[in-house]
Scaffold this motif. Structure first.
Motif: not given
Lengths: 620, 620
Positions: A292-295, A298, A305-308, B131, B155, B158-159, B162
């Motif tokens: 999904l191109e999620l950072e 983290y 911690v996941p983004v989602a 998140d 996307r 997360p940035h 923080r």
């Protein structure tokens, strides 16, 4: 089928069409020396024909090369023993496979994509409400309210409705517990077939299945490496790669490009891209982020911690699949290292609705483990590292052509029987080969409980190499690479740490709910590695708990199965969300006592031998 | 301010800064001959200075050119009368404007886009939920559940979280009666400003307003022609254009390209594209279809069915606005020719919540009319054709520079007073000029009740031209084109048919609910044309019903206002949907008695003179 009787063991096995004596010996668990993986080059696998007829290469007298000889009649052959031996030690089933639990009978009760036949009343001047309203009213009468519609479908509505005088077929996505419904497509004639695609995005391997959503049948399959491999072998190196400018985008795009090729390959001539209406994907949390191109950064930075972990339903187009007018639903993840592959696997296994206390283990780069039954579920991720995928091992490799997948060592001669994938000359050791080799080395006493090679053994295969003591699995004349394939003490150490992480994880998980390992009624082994796992070997090195072997079951690729289940059953997909929410997750690194438990497991099979009553180091 | 007294009428008016005597005469409703539109080239607008001081061009003796003379002190001037006259006939207010109803005080109670401040608890190893979950929990506590999120926003989560230790601002779209909410954006610092854009897509003109969604204030405005004009002047020719391959796509794209330029222009230095979070658009049904690239053909084919009249909320990106991370909400339409511009206008007018029986008329290519009050609403579209926009008129043109917007004819000399937009030499006649000209011709008796020129009048301006009888409005020496500007019997016929369609529509609408025209308590005139409409003229030709002039109100561009209201009030946007659903729509072409009513209206002012008691043809 001709039968082959092996002397002096007096064991008889059937030879199937095309099987050599060597193949039958592998099935039977008979040790025959072989260094070349069964290619016929080492000439060491000689057996003596006692009676019957063989077609094959005679080496000398009555001696045939086992890997090049086929029984023409029932035969009796003798495996030449170089020394007096305890038959029981040499003879053991090389592949004592656990039962394969057939889960492929998937519920096909309530697929989230439905084909809805509508016979709308054509408009008149008195009643000339808009086409979309007319369509929505028709759908509403079938229990489908306020569907979301893409512009593309909205744009085709007037044309399709007028093709057959307002008789039409709507393809509707409706998922349990999800208030949103989608109008995926509208046609005048029913799509035949209309299709779903199940995708397992593994760190190493991608697997794709095309499913006929009318019949619930699998129409095609394809598989390939995850092309992200060239940017990093494991999840950690890929997360690192994402720190580069544009790195995340690259990883996402190469993956999606490969997936669309795999979908086309799996479709073959059975269907077209535009007939695909739903894609269901399961992956570990890192792979889901990359898809999904999620950072992902983290995920590996404290506190992980996941983004989602739950994902909306996406239009394939929004994810860059420009040729697909389909939705993508993604298996929910639990935590940074317990992903949708595990959650999907738990649902596929049905352990959550049955009473036996089940330990579900997905062996991969990280061993993810889930313990529970219909009453509770608790999970954890073990940082096992990539040893079981050949990573961090001097001659480790992935399970491809030329990888040694099985090793058995003669307890007296220390000569190995080496079997490679594809019966080619060996290149290196894959996960199952590593496991089998370690178990063999330990069983015959070449290494001790702490994984150290016994320096007092005088044997050409046991030597001090450049990187310390090592066992030579195959000498260079029999390898593809022209180099010796060795297994070093450092390698052994890596494998022991990996198995200790998993075993300690299981132990802590069981103890966290006030139970002990012996209470486990079933062990479910998932992941493609699982299929090649020799349970006896795995227990003997202390990777799996020492339970009655009948309690172990292979489940195969439950991630792919989970993805497929989500294509076919709204209830099961909703269940994944339930489980992702309700399952308890232990952060092992933070769990009191985990470190001690782990350190205690850094022995073969374990510091506490009472945990492994059936395992004995034969030479100690 | 100096005062100007006009003799022999004895009427005194103030001259504002920069106003010529001609300008003051127009305001005062004093006829002064003038063919050149006030550019000073025809030298026919001479007035005699009786007292006071003028700065300007002396033509001869005490005669000044009215269009070039400015009062320096209070002055008395005499308009030379070429013949004995009935002062009351000649003197009439040229622009008896109806009151302008100020609607710009828009409710700013519940904008659908909200700025939500969140102070989330940072994650710990014990509580390391994703998140997005953390964010959703925070939003849930503020009454916002399960927002839909674009990949772009997902996307950045997360940035952003923080940046200020999990303090964040969410921009959320939440519309009444719409179960879907959207997370539009997430920032660490509040956007300042955060913006909405209201758009009116007219067939001819595009208007854009940028609104500060924190304060409800308009920050900028821009306007331009609809670039689709070059593919067809009116909706019918554009629908025809769409039959060509790719035609619909072209019309949609040129419109969207122009809109983004207009948004940038309206933004100016007040804000940036990325601060725009919501776009609200109102348009007639055809324009709405073209904007969304929906097939318009069935709008004009029996039985006149739109593709859609209610529209989902779209992501601007999905409509091709790649630089906008905003949502687009579109005013709902009622029927093929009663669009979101009218529905928005009705809500803007508040007629639906007040008790007076109100007739709402939006004059454009099609006159759309709505009758009702707090108890009921009924609407219809009249196929008026483009005459009021200058279409189908020999020298018709749009209301741009050089268009004659007002004509007054001396009842004795038949010489016109011609006023053009921008005070340039005349090019042609725009809608208000056409209406004013027709009313004047009828008032002074050059044409009869049936719109025919009286052939027995001997005058150089009344002649038989190439296309039949005509009145010469401006001779070629005073035009920009070098050609005579004429108004033909065929033109007159077109205008009469247009006005008859609208009047008959009003009459049928009123009668359909068991009332009569005299029961109408208010007439609301909407559309940009409305602003230039001379109510007296419009009644005198039988376009508008002959009611007490105090009952007429101009509303301005209620379509744009409707779009703006939808930006600022969820309730009002929901009300539009209510009204689009509940308002009764009459298909006039199918309505019993409409044809007879229309035919009866094909006279000046009407066959039934009792309907127009205050109108008399002075020469009959």
């Amino acid at each position: 089928m001709p039968k082959v009787k092996f002397l002096p063991f007096n064991e008889e096995y059937e030879a199937l069409e095309g099987e050599t004596l060597f193949d039958v010996a592998i099935k039977a668990g008979i040790h025959i020396n072989a260094s070349c993986g069964g290619t016929g080059s080492c000439n060491r696998c000689k057996v003596r024909l006692v009676s019957g007829e063989l077609k094959g290469e005679i080496l000398e007298g009555q001696y045939y090369k086992a890997c090049g000889s086929y029984p023409l009649t029932d035969v009796v052959v003798e495996v030449p023993l170089t020394t007096f031996l305890d038959q029981k030690t040499l003879y053991r089933p090389v592949k004592k496979r656990a039962k394969f639990l057939e889960l492929s009978q998937v519920d096909f009760d309530s697929p989230p994509v439905k084909e809805v036949f509508l016979k709308l009343t054509p408009p008149t001047l008195e009643e000339n409400t808009a086409d979309f309203n007319r369509l929505k009213e028709g759908l509403y009468k079938q229990g489908i309210s306020e569907p979301e519609v893409s512009l593309e479908v909205l744009r085709k509505i007037p044309h399709v409705l007028r093709q057959k005088n307002f008789e039409t077929i709507a393809y509707v996505y409706q998922a349990l517990d999800n208030p949103k419904t989608f109008l995926l497509d509208l046609t005048a004639e029913p799509l035949d077939p209309f299709l779903g695609v199940a995708i397992d995005v593994g760190t190493t391997t991608l697997q794709v299945e095309v499913v006929d959503l009318k019949k619930g049948e699998v129409l095609g399959f394809s598989s390939d490496y995850n092309p992200q491999i060239k940017y990093g072998d494991d999840v950690i190196s890929r997360i690192e790669f994402c720190r580069r400018d544009g790195g995340l985008k690259i990883l996402s795009e190469v993956l999606k490009e490969r997936l669309i090729l795999l979908i086309k390959e799996a479709l073959g001539s059975k269907g077209r891209l535009e007939e695909v209406k739903l894609i269901s994907l399961a992956a570990n949390t890192v792979m889901t982020h990359l898809f999904l191109e999620l950072e992902p950064r983290y995920l590996r930075e404290y506190p992980y911690v996941p983004v989602a972990t739950e994902f909306p339903v996406f239009w394939a187009k929004d994810l860059g699949f420009t040729d697909l007018n389909a939705l993508i639903q993604i298996a929910p993840c639990k935590a940074s290292y317990v992903g949708g592959d595990v959650v999907g696997g738990v649902v596929a296994s049905k352990m959550y609705e049955e009473s036996p206390l089940t330990l579900f283990i997905d062996l991969g780069t990280n061993g993810e483990i889930v313990l529970g039954n219909q009453d509770f579920l608790v999970c954890a991720a073990c940082s096992a590292g990539p040893a079981f995928e050949g990573g961090g091992i001097k001659h480790g490799m992935r399970a491809t052509l030329g990888a040694i997948e099985m090793v058995n060592i003669d307890p007296y001669t220390y000569e190995p029987m080496v079997v490679t994938i594809g019966k080619t000359k060996p290149i290196g050791l894959c996960g199952s080969g590593i496991l089998s080799l370690l178990a063999s080395l330990f069983r015959v006493g070449i290494i001790d409980k702490s994984g150290k090679i016994k320096k007092d053994l005088i044997h050409p295969r046991i030597r001090r190499g450049e990187e310390g003591w090592e066992y030579v699995v195959v000498f260079k004349q029999d390898t593809q690479t022209g180099e010796d394939i060795v297994f070093t003490e450092a390698d052994i150490d890596n494998v022991i740490r990996a198995k200790a992480a998993i075993f300690a994880g299981c132990q802590v998980l069981v103890e966290s709910v006030g139970l002990s390992l012996k209470d486990i009624e079933r062990v479910y082994l998932a992941g493609s590695f699982g299929n090649y796992l020799d349970v006896e070997d795995a227990i003997s090195i202390g990777l799996l708990p020492d339970l009655d072997r009948d309690r172990f079951f292979f489940l195969g690729n439950t991630s792919l199965l989970g993805a497929k289940i989500a294509l076919l059953s709204q209830e099961k997909f909703a269940k994944m969300r339930d489980i992702a929410k309700s399952m308890t997750h232990l952060e092992l690194s933070n769990y009191p006592g985990y470190m001690e438990t782990y350190v205690a497991a850094l022995f073969l099979p374990h510091t506490d031998e009472s945990l492994f009553p059936t395992i004995k180091n034969k030479k100690e």
